[in-house]
Design a protein around this motif. Structure first.
Motif, short mmCIF file in Angstrom:
data_model
loop_
_atom_site.label_atom_id
_atom_site.label_comp_id
_atom_site.label_asym_id
_atom_site.label_seq_id
_atom_site.Cartn_x
_atom_site.Cartn_y
_atom_site.Cartn_z
N TYR A 700 0.84 -1.18 0.00
CA TYR A 700 0.00 0.00 0.00
C TYR A 700 0.88 1.23 0.00
O TYR A 700 2.07 1.18 0.34
CB TYR A 700 -0.93 0.02 1.22
CG TYR A 700 -0.22 0.34 2.52
CD1 TYR A 700 -0.15 1.65 2.98
CD2 TYR A 700 0.39 -0.66 3.27
CE1 TYR A 700 0.51 1.96 4.17
CE2 TYR A 700 1.05 -0.36 4.45
CZ TYR A 700 1.11 0.95 4.90
OH TYR A 700 1.75 1.24 6.05
N SER A 701 0.25 2.35 -0.37
CA SER A 701 0.94 3.64 -0.39
C SER A 701 -0.08 4.73 -0.20
O SER A 701 -1.17 4.70 -0.79
CB SER A 701 1.69 3.86 -1.71
OG SER A 701 2.27 5.15 -1.76
N VAL A 702 0.26 5.71 0.64
CA VAL A 702 -0.59 6.85 0.96
C VAL A 702 0.25 8.11 0.92
O VAL A 702 1.36 8.14 1.49
CB VAL A 702 -1.27 6.70 2.33
CG1 VAL A 702 -2.14 7.92 2.63
CG2 VAL A 702 -2.10 5.44 2.41
N SER A 703 -0.26 9.16 0.25
CA SER A 703 0.44 10.46 0.18
C SER A 703 -0.56 11.56 0.46
O SER A 703 -1.73 11.47 0.10
CB SER A 703 1.09 10.65 -1.18
OG SER A 703 0.10 10.70 -2.21
N CYS A 704 -0.06 12.64 1.06
CA CYS A 704 -0.89 13.78 1.43
C CYS A 704 -0.08 15.04 1.21
O CYS A 704 1.09 15.11 1.63
CB CYS A 704 -1.37 13.65 2.87
SG CYS A 704 -2.39 15.03 3.41
N ARG A 705 -0.72 16.06 0.60
CA ARG A 705 -0.06 17.35 0.35
C ARG A 705 -1.03 18.47 0.70
O ARG A 705 -2.24 18.36 0.48
CB ARG A 705 0.37 17.46 -1.11
CG ARG A 705 1.53 16.56 -1.48
CD ARG A 705 1.89 16.71 -2.94
NE ARG A 705 3.05 15.91 -3.30
CZ ARG A 705 2.99 14.61 -3.59
NH1 ARG A 705 1.84 14.00 -3.58
NH2 ARG A 705 4.10 13.96 -3.90
N HIS A 706 -0.48 19.57 1.19
CA HIS A 706 -1.27 20.72 1.58
C HIS A 706 -0.55 21.97 1.15
O HIS A 706 0.60 22.20 1.55
CB HIS A 706 -1.49 20.75 3.11
CG HIS A 706 -2.27 21.94 3.58
ND1 HIS A 706 -1.66 23.10 4.01
CD2 HIS A 706 -3.61 22.13 3.67
CE1 HIS A 706 -2.58 23.97 4.35
NE2 HIS A 706 -3.78 23.40 4.17
N ARG A 707 -1.22 22.78 0.29
CA ARG A 707 -0.60 24.02 -0.19
C ARG A 707 -1.72 24.99 -0.56
O ARG A 707 -2.71 24.61 -1.19
CB ARG A 707 0.31 23.76 -1.37
CG ARG A 707 -0.35 23.21 -2.62
CD ARG A 707 0.66 23.23 -3.76
NE ARG A 707 1.64 22.20 -3.54
CZ ARG A 707 1.91 21.24 -4.43
NH1 ARG A 707 1.26 21.23 -5.56
NH2 ARG A 707 2.81 20.34 -4.19
N ASP A 708 -1.54 26.22 -0.16
CA ASP A 708 -2.42 27.32 -0.54
C ASP A 708 -3.89 27.00 -0.25
O ASP A 708 -4.79 27.18 -1.09
CB ASP A 708 -2.26 27.67 -2.03
CG ASP A 708 -0.83 28.10 -2.36
OD1 ASP A 708 -0.19 28.64 -1.44
OD2 ASP A 708 -0.39 27.90 -3.49
#
Length: 1891
Positions: A700-708
């Motif tokens: 499994y793989s999980v990614s999270c990004r937060h911008r603007d």
């Protein structure tokens, strides 16, 4: 076989007599064929607790090899056991598992678990075919289940399934499971379609089920069909399952329905996303299982969130009748201020019961800044309100303030007062910073101050004010002060505090010091507070820690006189080891169980192959040691952990080769890999991982990004696990989500893809909240998942919510769209102005789930207006075509108020309410008058109530008028027009009240009352008139009270219907002085109207009462209706030397029904209350010449005079008409010689006198009772005298007249072996003449009875003399009775005018006449009875005649016996009518002739002459010899008969001349030797004469009494058995058996139903015999030969393992010779140490429960020899060995010879009538005891067996209520002796134990 390292350990703890032991053994073994054996044994033994078993064993064994695994486990707790075993075998394509269970636990059996059970599981798999079979088997039940699956073949694209079930369990059949079930099915799947068919055979009936699934165009369908062929189903069984699932861009819907006939269950779930998000769920059903679980029939839950400005949330819950609604919003202002509101409406009784209010509203404000903080919140509910405010300010002096006010009962119950406040201030600044605290909670106040100085030093102070209930409730003083300080310097710190309260102080000091290698903590406390009295005044504690060489800990505590010291050490290298030591000298801790000294040590060693641990603990003198060694197989584990600033990784691998884990499907290699990457500035992260188990893995793989302001989340997963795929988790799945927030809106989007892209779910939501615009929420949900569609969720759904809030207006709407169709619309509109409020609600829907329970269209509105001078409100509700309107109007003015309420409704559910209702109320006030008008209009019918009140209200001295009128047309039991008037007039001199109630236009009930007050006078009057049908229509009552000059007067009058009043008048006066009391008064009554009813006239009574210290007097004068009663009483109390006097007089006029008008009574009593009493009563009756007098004098004396009493009755003072009675009792006793006498004298008129004298005296040598009566001054006397001497008894009756005296004496004496009774006649001047004598004498082995009578002339003289005396006595009695009759007649003539006394004299006259007749008839009757009686005839004629005949017969017998042969000749002549001599001569001649004929026929040469001469000589010689022989025989026979008959003839002798009879009876000698006489004579004499005499001689009176008592009382209740001397037993049915000494253990008796008792006989190899009794866990062991015993609790393990072969070292309770064990259910066991005897008694409730050598207690003698298997033995030889429980039993030999010589002891005990046991021979049969005694004592002189049997016989006799003493041969009862042979103090008693 090779052995791996094994381990074993033992722990044993002993405390006093309690023992706790623990054994643990672990063993590993391996064989060459890859076989591994692992066994574990664990044993726990203890005797300190009854709650735990005495011994607990746990054993286990596990054997593993290639292809098989076998395990066994067993658990044993005392006698209970549980065993479990199993075998598992597997191989390619097959497997087998079998499990076995066995136990003997009754609890498990009662719960349904069989004692023997087995489970077998078989499975096989070949290619695509699979078969499984399960078998459950017990002793009587079996269940078989089989399942087979055949995979698809080329010809048929599907799979076939077969299943069967069979059982023999009736319980399952009763639950509905048939005995046999067989089923077959077919499964076929092509693409998205699925078809399933199933046929089930149930005991010959068929059930068919068909299931089909299909899908097309994004929609899925499911169909289920059920066809029954079961004859047991009366109605057709049809099951229908429907469902749908819809997903679209902004929403999702799921609907499902299951129905069967009239039963259904329907569920619906709807979600919507977007600007408004909502979740709507509902459930409706009529399913009985859900109803049984408590699920309501209709349920609905709705959650919605959305709106732009402000955001709002709403929750609606409806579960059946329970509804809960909540909504709230949150508003944010530009200055960082947040406002919120929350409202809750609760209509659920369950929630209301928990305390949740019905209505709740909360609002608040929160704002904060860089330094400031402000919070304000309010809460309103129907239970109360609450307000909270917190604020913080900054500046030069920062502060924080808080206030809380509430009226909630819940907070009040928690102790929080209604008002609370807190204040905190701080003033920083060098060099000192200060702070203060002020807290107020209701009446409680707390103030504090904090000061921080330089050099790290701070001080603080806290103080409370008095009067705080909270602190007082906690036990703390109200006015207390706490101060302290804290100082730190370098590595040292010190804190101290002082508490002061009511002049008492308490101080605490803490000091801490830290050093590089150690740390120290010291604490010290001192106090003088009474509340801390349990703590010593001074306490100190020191704790030290060291870590230089290992780790050390030291502790020292001093608390008053208690000291506690402890220390410990811990080492971690090279292995873990520790040491702990503590010592305490505190008695308080030791009393709580804390040991005085504890010393412990241990270590733990762990390596790659083993774990070794050891513990040694010493507590005071006890030691606890433990050892644990564990060996493991090969197991490896690798763990790698890496951490960097932006990266974290974890890699873990686990490998093993343990067969057990492999059999449990644990892979031999497991792996876990996880990594996390963190981006810069926390803008996101990435996480990936891998989990592997053998060849299966998950990535499994999980990614999270937060911008603007944008948040993105994505992930994917893939796996190759068959189990996850079957669970519904796709092999590949991806998810992406996005959340973006702007100033006025927020968007969210979620996308889920699974598998190959055929399944997707999209969710989108938009929330917008412009600054001045409405809040909007839009949620769209769409999906392509058929499963969700089948669940009822639509493929596309949308939820829209719009809301606008303004200052004076608000509006909101909600719309739900499913598959492009509007399903639900809800609108809310409202206005809020200064003088008007309005709210409108409307909604409509066409949701199928709500159509059946909710209307499709509804609206509601509410309005409120405030016009000038009033208020108006309306409420309107419309549901489809029905409406409900309510309106109200209130108008107020200065002096008036009007209120109007109207109601209109058309709801059929409210049919009890009218369709139209108007309520109008008005109130006016003018000029002191108040007017109230109330009108009710009910469906056109009007009802009115009018009232007015004038005058000051509630004023005591004013006039008040009240009027009330009621008018109504209703069908009520009241008049249509009613009125009430009340007028009240009050002043200081009087009161007047009038009450009038009227109806039908006129006054009906009138009530008036008045009260007048004057000086010394009070008058009252009450009048009442009514129209009701009672016996009176008008009634009046008046009262008067006056007081003048010390005299009181009271008068009451009552009248009705205008008649004469009934009057009661009472007058009294108190004329008492200082030393005297005087009262007088009168009562007068007039019956008025009651004169004719009651027949009474006027009554008047007056009286007076006077009391002084020496005189008490009272008088009464009562008159009524021409009758009068006068009475007075005087009591004079004199000095102690003079008696007190009581005088009473009474006069009656025309009271009694007599011819005269007046009667008088006078009585006087004088007494000194101790020794003397004089009384007189004079009755002055009509026409008596003198008063009738009754007087008397009574004296109680001392010394010789006991009592002297005289009474007189007659006409005073004439002695000729008086009757005197006197009684005198005297005491002539001397020491040890009681002597009393009494005189009774009755003297009538004209010197008539009768006297009676009696005397009773007793001395050591003589007792005398004398009674003497005399008439007329003692001229004639009759005397009766009875006396008793030590050996004689004498009674005499004498008659004395003048100097002549005649008497008859009866004397009976007994001396040694002679007893004599005689009767004598004495006459004055004449010698004593005997009337008869009877003598009984025993001497010379004979009993002689002699009776002597008197001559006939003497008897005739006695008869004539008795007749003469009888005539004289009769004449005198007649004379006296006639005199008394004449006196009674004269007295009757005198008192005849009095009437009452005349009637009393009548019975006396009748009694005299009856007595005279009885005396006359009795004399003639007695004389006639004696003349004609059989006794006189027998004494004078028959007895002498019979005695003479008997004597003549004996004389004739004597003469006959003198010539016995002549007697025989006469007897022969009488029988044959031929003389015996002639017959003898004829026989002799006939014999000679035959001889001559024979001689003449003899050949020879010599002649017949000599022969004839010889024959002639022979005949002569024979005749001569015959005569001589007869003479000799007659002489010898006569002599023998005389010797034989002389005793018989001497037994009786009669002399007619002497009038005497003598009977002599022989007595048997003591030795009972046989008589030396002929056989026939011996039989006649022995059986016919001597045997009856012997039985008479041997008869015991006590024995016959006990035998008769036993027949009357019967046997005792219950069942009883006895064991005597461990060699003899008496069974429950009374049979006596003997047991030889060659047996091991024999079961005598046992409760085979409940196991509550048992009785066992044990004989050890050493010859020691013991008897064991167990009763309810209490065991008694008796050693008969040692005269000692044991007594212990058998439930304790330490005592339950005692060796019965060894005698006890000592005897508990040496002074107890008798032990008794009893239980509540009626079982009793009693053992006697001295007699070596035990008995077992069972109540009637234990009928048939016991079996053993003592037989069965069922009162059936036929099954006394019952064997353990229930059969009956044929002999005792077969019966006894069957009950053997140990050893080689030879209870009774098969051939047992009789003893040739009987023991004299046995015959003396059980056969001799003179035995000490003889009194019980008639109650308990001694025969079996005699037989056993002879057998046991044969050939020996030992007396112990005979004494044991005698003890058992005495015990049985005592149970039959026959007390016996032990035979003297067995010796006296020995004192209780202990096992060491020392004699106790001689006390005796018994010890009882209740089980």
């Amino acid at each position: 076989m090779g052995s791996l390292p094994s381990s074993a350990g033992t722990i044993k703890v002993t405390a006093d007599s309690a023992v706790l032991g623990f054994l643990l053994r672990d063993k590993h073994e391996k064989a060459g064929n890859s076989t591994s054996v692992h066994s574990v044994t664990c044993i726990l033994a203890q005797n300190g607790s009854r709650a735990l078993p005495g011994e607990l064993q746990l054993r286990g064994r596990l054997q593993a090899q290639t292809g098989s695994l076998e395990g066994q486990a067993s658990l044993r707790a005392d006698t209970a056991s549980l065993a479990l075993g199993g075998v598992c075998i597997w191989g390619p394509g097959h497997g087998q598992l079998s499990v076995r269970l066995s136990h003997n636990i009754s609890t498990l059996s009662e719960a349904g678990l069989p004692s023997q059970a087995e489970i077998l599981l078989l499975h096989s798999r070949v290619a695509s075919n699979l078969s499984v079979r399960v078998t459950l088997r017990s002793a009587e039940r079996q269940l078989d289940a089989a399942l087979g699956l055949e995979g698809p073949v080329t010809s048929a694209p599907g799979s076939r399934l077969r299943a069967s079930l069979g059982h023999t369990v009736p319980g399952l059949r009763r639950w509905g499971l048939p005995f046999s079930v067989d089923g077959r099915g077919h499964l076929q799947s092509v693409g998205p379609s699925l078809a399933v068919a199933l046929v089930v055979n149930v005991e010959g009936d068929q059930l068919r089920v068909a299931l089909e699934r299909s899908g097309a165009g994004g929609r899925w369908g499911l169909a289920l069909g059920l066809h029954r062929g079961l004859s047991r189903l009366q109605n057709p069984a049809v099951l229908i399952l429907n469902g749908s699932f819809l997903v679209h861009a902004f929403g999702a819907s799921l609907a499902a329905q299951v129905s069967s006939g009239d039963t259904f269950a329907r569920a619906h779930i709807h979600t919507a996303c977007g600007h408004h998000a909502c979740l709507d769920t509902s459930l409706q059903h009529t399913w009985p299982p859900l109803q049984a679980l408590g699920v309501p029939a209709d349920n609905h839950i709705r959650v919605s969130i959305g709106g732009d400005e402000p955001p709002r949330a709403q929750l609606e819950v409806a579960l059946g009748p329970c509804t809960l609604t909540a909504h709230g919003d949150l508003r944010t202002e530009a200055n960082a201020t947040h406002n919120w509101t929350l409202a809750l409406v609760n209509h659920c009784p369950l929630l209301e019961a928990t305390g949740i209010p019905q209505a709740l509203h909360s609002e608040g404000r929160l704002s904060w800044g860089p330094c400031e903080f402000d919070l304000a919140a309010g809460l309103r509910s129907d239970h109360g309100d609450a307000h909270l405010q917190l604020a913080r300010t900054c500046g030069a002096q920062p502060s924080a303030l808080g206030h809380l006010t509430h009226s909630l009962p819940l907070l009040g119950r928690l102790g929080l007062p209604s008002r609370s406040a807190v204040s905190l201030t701080a003033r920083p600044g060098p060099p000192t910073s200060r702070g203060s605290l002020a807290l107020r909670m209701g009446p409680c106040q707390l103030r504090g101050a904090l000061e921080q100085q330089a050099e790290n030093q701070s001080t603080w102070t806290l103080a409370t004010e008095p009067g705080c209930p909270l602190l007082e409730g906690l036990g703390l003083p109200a006015g207390m002060q706490l101060s302290g300080s804290l100082q730190a310097s370098g590595r040292e710190a010190e804190a101290s505090g002082v508490l002061t309260a009511a002049g008492q102080t308490a101080s605490l000091t803490l000091a801490v010091a830290l050093h590089p290698s150690e740390a120290t903590l010291r604490a010290k406390m001192r106090h003088t507070l009474p509340s801390l009295h349990s703590i010593p005044p001074e306490t100190s504690l020191t704790v030290q820690l060291g870590w230089e060489a290992g780790h050390q800990l030291g502790l020292e505590l001093h608390a008053g006189a208690c000291e506690l010291w402890g220390g410990g050490e811990l080492q971690l290298d090279p292995w873990l080891q520790w040491r702990v030591l503590s010592e305490s000298s505190c008695e308080a801790l030791q009393a709580l169980g804390v040991p005085g000294r504890v010393d412990g040590s241990g270590y733990i060693t762990v390596n790659s192959m083993a774990v070794d641990a050891q513990v040694l603990v010493t507590v005071d003198a006890n030691t606890l040691r433990g050892l644990l060694v564990l060996n493991t197989t090969e197991v490896s584990e690798e763990l790698t952990f890496t951490r960097w600033p932006e990266h974290i990784s974890l890699d873990c691998t686990f490998q093993h080769n343990i067969p057990t884990l492999q059999m449990l499907w644990v892979e031999d290699k497991l792996g876990l890999q996880v990594s996390v990457d963190i981006h810069d500035s926390d803008s996101g992260f990435e996480n990936s991982g891998r989990v592997s188990a053998g060849a299966t893995s998950l990535n499994y793989s999980v990614s999270c990004r937060h911008r603007d302001g944008r948040l993105e989340l994505s992930g994917w997963s893939e796996h190759d696990s068959q189990a996850l795929w079957q669970a519904g988790f796709p092999a590949e799945a991806r998810i992406s989500a996005e959340l973006q927030t702007r100033e006025t809106q927020t968007q969210a989007h979620v996308v889920l893809r699974g598998g190959d892209g055929g399944i997707s779910v999209d969710v989108a939501a938009l929330v917008a909240w412009p600054m001045n615009g409405p809040l909007e929420l839009v949620v769209n949900v769409s999906h392509t998942a058929p499963a969700l569609r089948r669940l009822g969720l639509p493929f596309a759904s949308q939820l829209m919510f719009w809301e606008l809030w303004a200052e004076e207006e608000m509006s909101s709407s909600l719309q739900l769209t499913c598959d492009s169709q509007a399903c639900l619309v809800f609108n809310v509109r409202g206005q809020n102005r200064a003088l008007s409020k309005e709210l409108r609600l409307s909604g409509r829907h066409h949701l199928p789930i709500l159509l059946g329970c909710c209307p499709s269209r509804a609206s509601a509105s509410a309005k409120l207006r405030y016009p000038e001078g009033g208020a108006e409100s309306t409420f309107a509700l419309t549901v489809e075509e029905h409406h409900f309107h309510v309106g109200s109007r209130l108008v107020s003015a200065k002096d008036s108020l009007t209120n109007i309420v109207t109601l209109e409704q058309t709801f059929p559910q409210l049919h009890t309410l009218p369709g139209e209702l108007v309520l109008q109320t008005s109130y006016e006030r003018a000029r002191g008058t108040r007017v109230l008008h109330h009108m009710v209009l009910w469906d056109g019918q009007e009802m009115a109530i009018n009232g007015s009140l004038s005058g000051p209200f509630l004023k005591p001295t004013r006039t008040l008028n009240l009027q009330v009128e009621l008018t109504h047309p209703l069908p009520l039991p009241l008049p249509r027009h009613c009125s009430l008037r009340l007028a009240s007039e009050h002043s200081r001199r009087g009161h007047h009240d009038d009450l009038v109630v009227g109806w039908d236009g006129k006054d009906q009930v009138v009530l008036s009352s008045s009260l007048r007050l004057g000086k010394g006078k009070l008058a009252a009057h009450v009048a009442l008139a009514h129209p009701f049908s009672l016996s009176w229509r008008r009634a009046e009552a008046s009262g008067l009270a006056e007081s003048r000059g010390g005299r009181q007067r009271r008068q009451v009058q009552l009248a009705w219907n205008g008649g004469q009043p009934v009057t009661l008048q009472l007058t009294w006066a108190d004329r008492s002085l200082a030393h005297s009391t005087s009262w007088d008064g009168c009562v007068a009554t007039s019956p008025g109207q009651l004169r004719d009813t009651w027949g009474l006239g006027a009554l008047r009574a007056c009286g007076a009462l006077t009391q002084t210290p020496a005189v008490f007097s009272e008088w009464l004068d009562l008159s009524w209706g021409g009758r009068r009663v006068q009475q007075n009483l005087t009591y004079e109390r004199h000095q102690p030397s003079r008696p007190d006097k009581i005088r009473a007089e009474a006069t009656l006029e025309r009271v009694l029904t007599a011819s005269c008008t007046a009667q008088s009574f006078q009585g006087v009593v004088e007494t000194d209350y101790a020794h003397w009493l004089r009384h007189s009563l004079h009755l002055g009756l009509c026409h008596l010449p003198r008063a009738l007098s009754v007087s008397g004098e009574h004296t109680l004396g001392s010394g010789g005079l006991l009592l002297h009493s005289k009474c007189q009755l007659g006409l005073a003072p004439d002695p000729d008409h008086s009757l005197h009675l006197s009684l005198t009792l005297r005491n002539h006793s001397r020491p040890r010689m009681p002597d009393f006498s009494g005189e009774l004298e009755l003297r009538g008129p004209k010197a008539q006198q009768f006297g009676l004298l009696g005397r009773v005296s007793t001395s050591a040598s003589r007792s005398l009772v004398q009674l003497e009566g005399n008439v007329d001054d003692g001229d004639e006397k009759v005397r009766l005298l009875v006396s008793r001497a030590p050996n004689c008894f004498q009674a005499s009756v004498a008659h004395e007249e003048g100097s002549q005296e005649e008497s008859v004496v009866l004397r009976a004496c007994a001396h040694r072996r002679t007893a004599e009774v005689e009767a004598l006649l004495q006459d004055s001047g004449q010698p004593v003449q005997p009337l008869g004598r009877l003598t009984l004498q025993a001497a010379n082995q004979s009993l002689r009875l002699a009776a002597y009578g008197c001559q006939g002339t003497l008897l005739g003289h006695v008869e004539s003399r008795v007749a003469t005396l009888g005539s004289q006595v009769q004449a005198r009695l007649e004379e006296k009775i006639q005199g008394l009759d004449a006196y009674v007649r004269r007295f009757q003539r005198l008192v005849q005018p009095a009437g009452a006394l005349d009637g009393a004299a009548g019975p006396l006259l009748q009694l005299c006449q009856a007595g005279l007749g009885a005396v006359r008839e009795s004399g003639r009757a007695v004389a006639a009875l004696w003349d004609q009686s059989r006794a006189r005839q027998g004494l004078t004629h028959r007895v002498p005649l019979y005695l003479e005949r008997l004597q003549a017969g004996l004389e004739q017998l004597r003469a006959e016996l003198e010539q016995p042969l002549a007697t025989l000749k006469d007897a022969y002549l009488e029988v044959t009518v031929q003389p015996l001599d002639k017959v003898w001569q004829e026989r002799a001649e006939e014999a000679v002739q035959r001889l001559q004929a024979w001689v003449s026929g003899t050949p020879g040469t010599w002649g017949s002459g000599p022969i004839a001469a010889a024959l002639e000589a022979t005949r002569g010689a024979l005749e001569l010899a015959t005569h001589q022989m007869l003479s000799w025989a007659e002489a010898v026979f006569s002599q023998a008969l005389r010797r034989l008959c002389k005793p018989l003839l001497d037994m009786y002798s009669f002399s007619a001349r002497d009038h005497s009879v003598v009977v002599t009876l022989p007595m048997l000698p003591a030795g009972d030797e046989p008589l030396d006489v002929a056989r026939v004579t011996s039989h006649l004499v022995e059986e016919k004469l001597l045997r009856p005499l012997r039985e008479l001689y041997g008869t015991s009176v006590l024995a016959e009494y006990h035998r008769l008592k036993r027949r009357l009382l019967g046997a005792p209740s219950g069942y009883h058995a006895v064991v005597a001397g461990a060699r003899h037993v008496v069974t429950f049915d009374g049979r006596v058996w003997g047991i030889s000494a060659g047996c091991g253990s024999l079961l005598l008796a046992k409760d085979f139903a409940h196991d509550t008792f048992s009785l066992t006989l044990n004989r050890a190899g050493s010859g020691l015999t013991s008897l064991t009794v167990e009763l309810n866990h209490t065991t008694l062991v008796l050693y008969p030969s040692l005269k000692t015993y044991r007594l212990y609790n058998s439930s304790l393990p330490a005592e339950s393992c005692l060796d019965l072969d060894l005698p006890p070292a000592k005897t508990w309770w040496d002074h107890v010779p008798r032990i008794e064990l009893t239980s509540e259910d009626g079982v009793s066991a009693v053992c006697d140490l001295h007699a070596s005897l035990c008995s077992l008694t069972l109540s009637v409730w234990q009928h048939g429960l016991s079996a053993g050598l003592l037989g069965t207690n069922d009162n059936e003698a036929g099954n006394e020899l019952m064997l353990p298997d229930g059969t009956v033995a044929s002999s005792l030889e077969e019966f006894t060995p069957a009950w053997q429980v140990g050893g080689d039993c030879r209870a009774v030999e098969k051939t047992r010879l009789a003893c040739p010589v009987q023991s004299p002891t046995c015959r003396a005990f059980f056969q001799d009538p003179r035995s000490s046991l003889g009194n019980c021979f008639g109650v308990v049969d001694p025969t079996p005891f005699l037989s056993l005694c002879v057998q046991d004592t044969c050939g020996t002189q030992e007396r112990q067996p005979a004494c044991n049997l005698a003890a058992a016989y005495i015990h049985l006799c005592a149970r039959g209520f026959v007390p016996l003493d032990p035979p003297p041969q067995c010796g006296p009862v020995s004192p209780v002796t202990s096992s060491t042979g020392h004699e106790s103090s001689g006390r005796s008693g018994s010890y009882e134990v209740s089980c």
